[in-house]
Write an enzyme that holds these catalytic residues in place. Structure first.
Site, short mmCIF file in Angstrom:
data_model
loop_
_atom_site.label_atom_id
_atom_site.label_comp_id
_atom_site.label_asym_id
_atom_site.label_seq_id
_atom_site.Cartn_x
_atom_site.Cartn_y
_atom_site.Cartn_z
N CYS A 343 -41.37 -4.07 -26.22
CA CYS A 343 -42.09 -4.70 -27.32
C CYS A 343 -42.19 -6.22 -27.23
O CYS A 343 -43.30 -6.75 -27.30
CB CYS A 343 -41.51 -4.29 -28.67
SG CYS A 343 -40.17 -3.15 -28.62
N ARG A 372 -30.76 -0.85 -19.93
CA ARG A 372 -29.89 -0.96 -21.09
C ARG A 372 -28.46 -0.70 -20.65
O ARG A 372 -28.20 0.25 -19.93
CB ARG A 372 -30.28 0.06 -22.17
CG ARG A 372 -31.65 -0.24 -22.75
CD ARG A 372 -32.05 0.75 -23.80
NE ARG A 372 -33.44 0.47 -24.17
CZ ARG A 372 -34.15 1.20 -25.03
NH1 ARG A 372 -33.58 2.25 -25.61
NH2 ARG A 372 -35.39 0.89 -25.30
N GLN A 390 -40.34 4.11 -19.98
CA GLN A 390 -40.83 4.76 -21.19
C GLN A 390 -42.35 4.80 -21.16
O GLN A 390 -42.98 3.91 -20.62
CB GLN A 390 -40.43 3.98 -22.43
CG GLN A 390 -39.01 4.24 -22.89
CD GLN A 390 -38.75 3.52 -24.20
OE1 GLN A 390 -39.25 2.44 -24.43
NE2 GLN A 390 -37.96 4.14 -25.05
N ASP A 392 -44.33 3.80 -23.19
CA ASP A 392 -44.32 2.97 -24.38
C ASP A 392 -45.71 2.43 -24.66
O ASP A 392 -46.46 2.15 -23.75
CB ASP A 392 -43.38 1.80 -24.11
CG ASP A 392 -42.67 1.35 -25.35
OD1 ASP A 392 -43.04 1.84 -26.44
OD2 ASP A 392 -41.76 0.53 -25.23
N HIS A 394 -47.83 -0.11 -27.79
CA HIS A 394 -47.84 -0.82 -29.06
C HIS A 394 -49.28 -0.94 -29.50
O HIS A 394 -50.14 -1.32 -28.72
CB HIS A 394 -47.18 -2.19 -28.90
CG HIS A 394 -45.73 -2.05 -28.56
ND1 HIS A 394 -45.31 -1.92 -27.26
CD2 HIS A 394 -44.64 -1.92 -29.34
CE1 HIS A 394 -44.00 -1.73 -27.25
NE2 HIS A 394 -43.57 -1.73 -28.50
#
Length: 668
Positions: A343, A372, A390, A392, A394
């Site tokens: 993000c 992580r 991911q 991912d 947005h």
RNA sequence: GCUGGCGUAGCUCAACUGGCAGAGCAGCUGAUUUGUACUCAGCAGGGUGCGGGUUCAAGUCCCGCCGCCAGCUCCA
């Protein structure tokens, strides 16, 4: 203090199943004091009164009233809770100094947390089980009593049961004046009940595993030993459940990853998968499906750096709330962070230029590598890793676009999970007590999410107050064929980061406005999803995802040329095809292909070469008669192109959700 | 991170209470030319996770580290 996998609550979707805490550093109870004398086994099944029983001697116990009209789930719960008490009594016989924590019934079984002078070993389970059987055979009645709190305090205090005193304090805090006790034979417990009428009702049980748990599940509290067991109404149910455990063990993705030569782990890089050529083919195929889907659905993909100065995460708030989970690199005087989420850097892309309302919804995907720093004990194959990717994305939207955009995302969820024959369930989590932003904005957003959910026609459950502080969210859990649930996808609204990053767009009236961000991931981590998929399919992946889609098996070296001819022809369509050209008997090659769960085995010998045909054998259905090359070529190309889920997924029953069984009205 | 268990050949596992590190599969070499789940023979492969210690002697016992596995969701 730090929670594992708590990231779903903080900017950026990551599935969570378990949470553990970083230790606050309080010393833990010594558990391996082997010098403690082993008590004499009370062979009489507890005829000599335990300290607990002595302390409770003055309490008037009456017969336990068994409830009527229960559902199967309620009966099982009562059965299992009772089994936990019998477990506790057996342990008390072996260790008179045992201190008992909590012993609830749980899904598919029960456990009891106990503080003991030494660690239990698997052999102890057998001994405990033996003693439990003895107690069960004697058919001791479960009896109940209601006593004032103070009396209970005296009783458990006198019996040296400190944890029970803590529970009593908690009950006192709820303002209750009396508590209920249950007793069977020499064991007395603080318990709300209800229980079975006598220990004789508990015929079908088994102790399953040993573990450890913090008292009250709080890190820093003493660690108790947890003994798990399972209990059922019939032998058949018990056997079926034990079979399920076996089956689950066989489908363990780490084991399959090794057997199918898909990935490895190495101590030099703990928590990071090494993908083999076969495994990487699966990962790449999944990624290209994802990219294809993103293009179809109007997403743009970006590719950002992996290493950032800490300033970025100070701005996003991660440095404050998520630092313990981040890998931090000190280079001369500068502190850099390996990115744990996509993000913040995606937001840098958004703010890199002036945005117009005409660009919204702006859908930006990024599948970069994330790191992580999960605590060592949390690592678990592909399910919890330190490095992963991911799917991912947005989405930057105007408030009025939330509903339609969420609907679109839910449609992607449907597309993806349907592709793997999985069912799923949705949960909407709404505004928590502590939240940021305006309540009106939240209300509108929640209404939009509901509207989008309703429009899909799917059922969903509500988790009131379960949203993140920065916005409401929808969590999606998938069910695999063993009935196990996995959280992969999440869709979250975010009102906070647009402020942190001062995101704007210029509206039609030429004034700046604040967009809302939607975080969404559907596979979640690709690594984890592949793990789930392996457990779901038992390793037999659909042809389109299979590492090798077809292997050509020449019967002897004489057919090698023809075999290569077939293979090249299939390869020209982009299929992953190999020729097993070793000078082995075909039975050997077939066996190997079967063990690798290769979807198509194309057997070619002199007969086939002469007639220009192939003999097809599939992993799913076995041998077929000879057929034309064109036909099998078209078939494989078709199932690959359409991404057909051409594997047999044998669903096993899910136990606790099973309908009422015939033997149901037996009284317990 | 915490509790417990485990770590022996590429893989799966042996080696009784400390006493010469073994097998199957995989690999390599050769033979075999095979019709739908394992053809035969030979060869090679190991400072037993890492670092200390005890002992005449350590895979085995002790200490520290690393890694793996299970548990740390269900709260009378």
């Amino acid at each position: 203090m730090r929670r594992i996998g708590s990231s779903a609550r903080l900017l950026g979707p990551l599935p969570t199943r378990q949470r553990f805490l970083r230790p606050p550093g309080r010393p833990l109870q010594a558990m391996n004091d082997l010098s403690a004398a082993q008590p004499e086994p009370a062979e009489q099944g507890g005829e000599s009164p335990s300290l607990l029983a002595q302390m409770a001697a003055g309490v008037a116990f009456a017969n336990n009233r068994v409830p009527e009209g229960e559902t199967r789930a309620q009966r099982l719960h009562r059965l299992r809770h009772s089994a936990a008490h019998v477990l506790a009594e057996a342990v008390l016989q072996m260790f008179p100094e045992a201190k008992f924590g909590a012993g609830p019934a749980v899904e598919n079984g029960f456990y009891y947390d106990i503080d003991l002078p030494r660690s239990l070993v698997p052999a102890d389970l057998e001994e405990i089980e033996r003693r439990m059987k003895k107690i069960i055979k004697r058919g001791w009645p479960f009896a109940a009593a209601q006593v004032p709190l103070d009396e209970a305090r005296q009783l458990f205090g006198g019996a040296n049961q400190g944890y029970k005193l803590e529970i009593l304090d908690k009950i006192a805090g709820r303002g209750e004046a009396t508590v209920s006790l249950f007793r069977q034979n020499q064991f007395v417990d603080l318990c709300a009940g209800p229980h079975v009428s006598s220990t004789g009702k508990l015929k079908f049980f088994k102790l399953t595993k040993l573990g450890a748990a913090y008292w009250q599940n709080k890190a820093g509290n003493p660690m108790l030993q947890r003994v798990y067991g399972t209990a059922w109404e019939t032998q058949e149910d018990l056997d079926a459940y034990l079979h399920f455990l076996e089956e689950a063990k066989k489908r363990n993705h780490k084991r399959l990853g090794e057997q199918l030569d898909l990935f490895h782990f190495h101590p030099e890089a703990p928590g990071a998968a090494f993908w083999t050529p076969r495994g990487f083919a699966v990962l790449q195929t999944l990624l290209s499906y994802w990219r294809d889907q993103q293009r179809r659905r109007g997403y743009q993909e970006i590719f950002n750096p992996m290493l950032y100065k800490k300033d970025l995460y100070i701005r996003s708030g991660h440095y404050k709330h998520y630092k313990d989970d981040m890998f931090i690199i000190h280079q001369e005087d500068t502190e850099y962070c390996l990115k744990p989420m996509n993000c913040p850097d995606t937001f840098l892309y958004y703010t890199s230029k002036k945005r117009s309302f005409r660009e919204l919804p702006l859908r930006v995907a990024e599948g970069g590598i994330l790191h992580r720093n999960e605590v060592a004990g949390a690592l678990n194959g592909l399910f919890r890793v330190r490095q992963f990717m991911q799917d991912d994305a947005h989405i930057f939207v105007m408030p009025e676009q939330v509903e339609s955009e969420i609907f679109e995302v839910l449609d992607i969820v449907r597309e993806v999970y349907a592709l793997f024959g999985m069912s799923w369930s949705l949960t909407l989590s709404t505004r928590p007590e502590s939240f940021m932003g305006e309540a009106a904005l939240w209300d509108q957003a929640e209404a939009d999410l509901k509207a989008a959910l309703d429009k899909t026609g799917e059922k969903y459950s509500l988790d009131v107050g379960g949203g993140a502080f920065y916005g409401p969210k929808i969590d999606i859990r998938i069910d695999d064929c063993l009935g196990r649930k996995w959280q992969c996808a999440t869709i979250q609204l975010d009102f906070q980061q647009p402020l942190n990053f001062d995101m704007k767009y210029t509206a039609s009236d030429n004034t700046p406005h604040r967009p809302i961000v939607i975080h969404r991931a559907i596979f979640g981590s690709f690594e984890r999803f592949i793990g789930v998929l392996l457990e779901h399919t038992g390793g037999a992946l659909p042809t389109w995802l299979s590492p090798v889609q077809a292997v050509v098996v020449p019967i002897s070296d004489k057919s090698l040329d023809y075999a290569w001819q077939i293979a090249k022809r299939l390869q020209s369509h982009g299929l992953r095809v190999e020729v097993d050209d070793r000078s082995e008997k075909m039975g050997y090659k077939i066996r190997e292909a079967e063990m690798l769960k290769t979807p198509y085995m194309l057997v070619v010998g002199e007969k086939e070469a002469e007639t220009g045909t192939v003999s097809v054998r599939t992993y799913k259905d076995g041998a077929r008669p000879q057929g034309s090359v064109e036909a099998v070529e078209a078939e494989i190309c078709d199932v690959v192109a359409r991404r057909v889920f051409d594997v047999e997924v044998k669903p096993l029953r899910t136990f606790d959700s099973e309908p009422e069984s015939a033997a149901a009205d037996d009284e317990y």
